[in-house]
Design a protein around this motif. Structure first.
Motif, short mmCIF file in Angstrom:
data_model
loop_
_atom_site.label_atom_id
_atom_site.label_comp_id
_atom_site.label_asym_id
_atom_site.label_seq_id
_atom_site.Cartn_x
_atom_site.Cartn_y
_atom_site.Cartn_z
N LEU A 50 -0.16 -5.93 6.52
CA LEU A 50 -0.75 -5.68 7.84
C LEU A 50 -1.73 -4.52 7.81
O LEU A 50 -2.78 -4.57 8.45
CB LEU A 50 0.35 -5.44 8.87
CG LEU A 50 1.16 -6.66 9.27
CD1 LEU A 50 2.40 -6.26 10.04
CD2 LEU A 50 0.31 -7.61 10.07
N ALA A 51 -1.41 -3.47 7.08
CA ALA A 51 -2.32 -2.31 6.99
C ALA A 51 -3.63 -2.72 6.32
O ALA A 51 -4.72 -2.33 6.77
CB ALA A 51 -1.66 -1.18 6.23
N LEU A 55 -7.30 -2.58 8.08
CA LEU A 55 -8.43 -1.87 7.48
C LEU A 55 -9.62 -2.80 7.27
O LEU A 55 -10.77 -2.40 7.45
CB LEU A 55 -8.01 -1.23 6.15
CG LEU A 55 -7.05 -0.05 6.26
CD1 LEU A 55 -6.51 0.33 4.89
CD2 LEU A 55 -7.73 1.14 6.92
N ASP A 56 -9.34 -4.06 6.93
CA ASP A 56 -10.42 -5.04 6.76
C ASP A 56 -11.12 -5.35 8.08
O ASP A 56 -12.30 -5.70 8.09
CB ASP A 56 -9.89 -6.34 6.16
CG ASP A 56 -9.57 -6.20 4.68
OD1 ASP A 56 -10.04 -5.22 4.06
OD2 ASP A 56 -8.86 -7.08 4.14
N ASN A 64 -5.77 3.94 16.83
CA ASN A 64 -6.30 2.66 17.30
C ASN A 64 -5.41 1.48 16.94
O ASN A 64 -5.67 0.36 17.36
CB ASN A 64 -7.69 2.42 16.72
CG ASN A 64 -8.69 3.43 17.20
OD1 ASN A 64 -8.53 3.99 18.28
ND2 ASN A 64 -9.71 3.68 16.41
N ALA A 65 -4.37 1.71 16.15
CA ALA A 65 -3.47 0.63 15.73
C ALA A 65 -2.23 0.64 16.60
O ALA A 65 -1.17 1.13 16.22
CB ALA A 65 -3.11 0.80 14.26
N HIS A 95 -2.81 5.97 7.99
CA HIS A 95 -3.05 7.42 7.96
C HIS A 95 -3.30 7.90 6.53
O HIS A 95 -4.21 8.69 6.28
CB HIS A 95 -1.86 8.15 8.58
CG HIS A 95 -1.93 9.64 8.44
ND1 HIS A 95 -2.78 10.40 9.20
CD2 HIS A 95 -1.26 10.49 7.62
CE1 HIS A 95 -2.64 11.68 8.84
NE2 HIS A 95 -1.72 11.75 7.90
N TYR A 96 -2.48 7.44 5.58
CA TYR A 96 -2.63 7.88 4.20
C TYR A 96 -3.78 7.20 3.48
O TYR A 96 -4.18 7.64 2.42
CB TYR A 96 -1.32 7.68 3.44
CG TYR A 96 -0.27 8.67 3.86
CD1 TYR A 96 -0.43 10.03 3.59
CD2 TYR A 96 0.87 8.26 4.54
CE1 TYR A 96 0.51 10.95 4.00
CE2 TYR A 96 1.82 9.18 4.94
CZ TYR A 96 1.64 10.51 4.66
OH TYR A 96 2.58 11.43 5.05
N ALA A 97 -4.32 6.12 4.05
CA ALA A 97 -5.46 5.45 3.43
C ALA A 97 -6.74 6.26 3.63
O ALA A 97 -7.69 6.14 2.87
CB ALA A 97 -5.65 4.05 4.02
N ASN A 98 -6.76 7.10 4.66
CA ASN A 98 -7.97 7.90 4.93
C ASN A 98 -7.96 9.19 4.17
O ASN A 98 -7.23 9.92 3.90
CB ASN A 98 -8.10 8.17 6.43
CG ASN A 98 -8.42 6.88 7.16
OD1 ASN A 98 -9.00 5.98 6.58
ND2 ASN A 98 -8.01 6.79 8.38
#
Length: 98
Positions: A50-51, A55-56, A64-65, A95-98
């Protein structure tokens, strides 16, 4: 009037063929683990799917999620609606993807 015949064969264009998309082989989960381990493992996999999908679609900020947005996306990509805990995991992954 004589017409010349073409006796050579035209050169074949050697364009690289795209590799077929293959799914990785699924391996069975290890036996003998407690039920909670399997539940959390599958929850993490679902949250990760889902993450990535969020992101896609351009959702880069966990604010925003919302749960509603995550559940709507899950329905659109064919995943059962996630629980509140899974939605929280999705936001932490974003959060950790950014």
């Amino acid at each position: 009037m004589a017409v010349a015949a073409i006796t050579t064969t035209p050169k074949q264009k050697s364009s690289p063929q795209p590799k077929p998309k293959t799914k990785p082989k699924k391996q069975p989960l290890p036996a003998g683990q407690p039920r909670e381990w399997y539940e959390s493992h599958n929850r993490r996999l679902k949250a990760m799917r889902l993450a990535i999908a969020l992101l896609d679609t351009g959702v880069y900020n966990p604010v925003n999620a919302s749960n509603r947005r995550i559940r709507t996306l899950a329905q659109r990509i064919g995943i059962h609606p996630p629980s509140n805990t899974t939605c929280r995991m999705v936001r932490s992954l974003i959060h950790y993807a950014n």
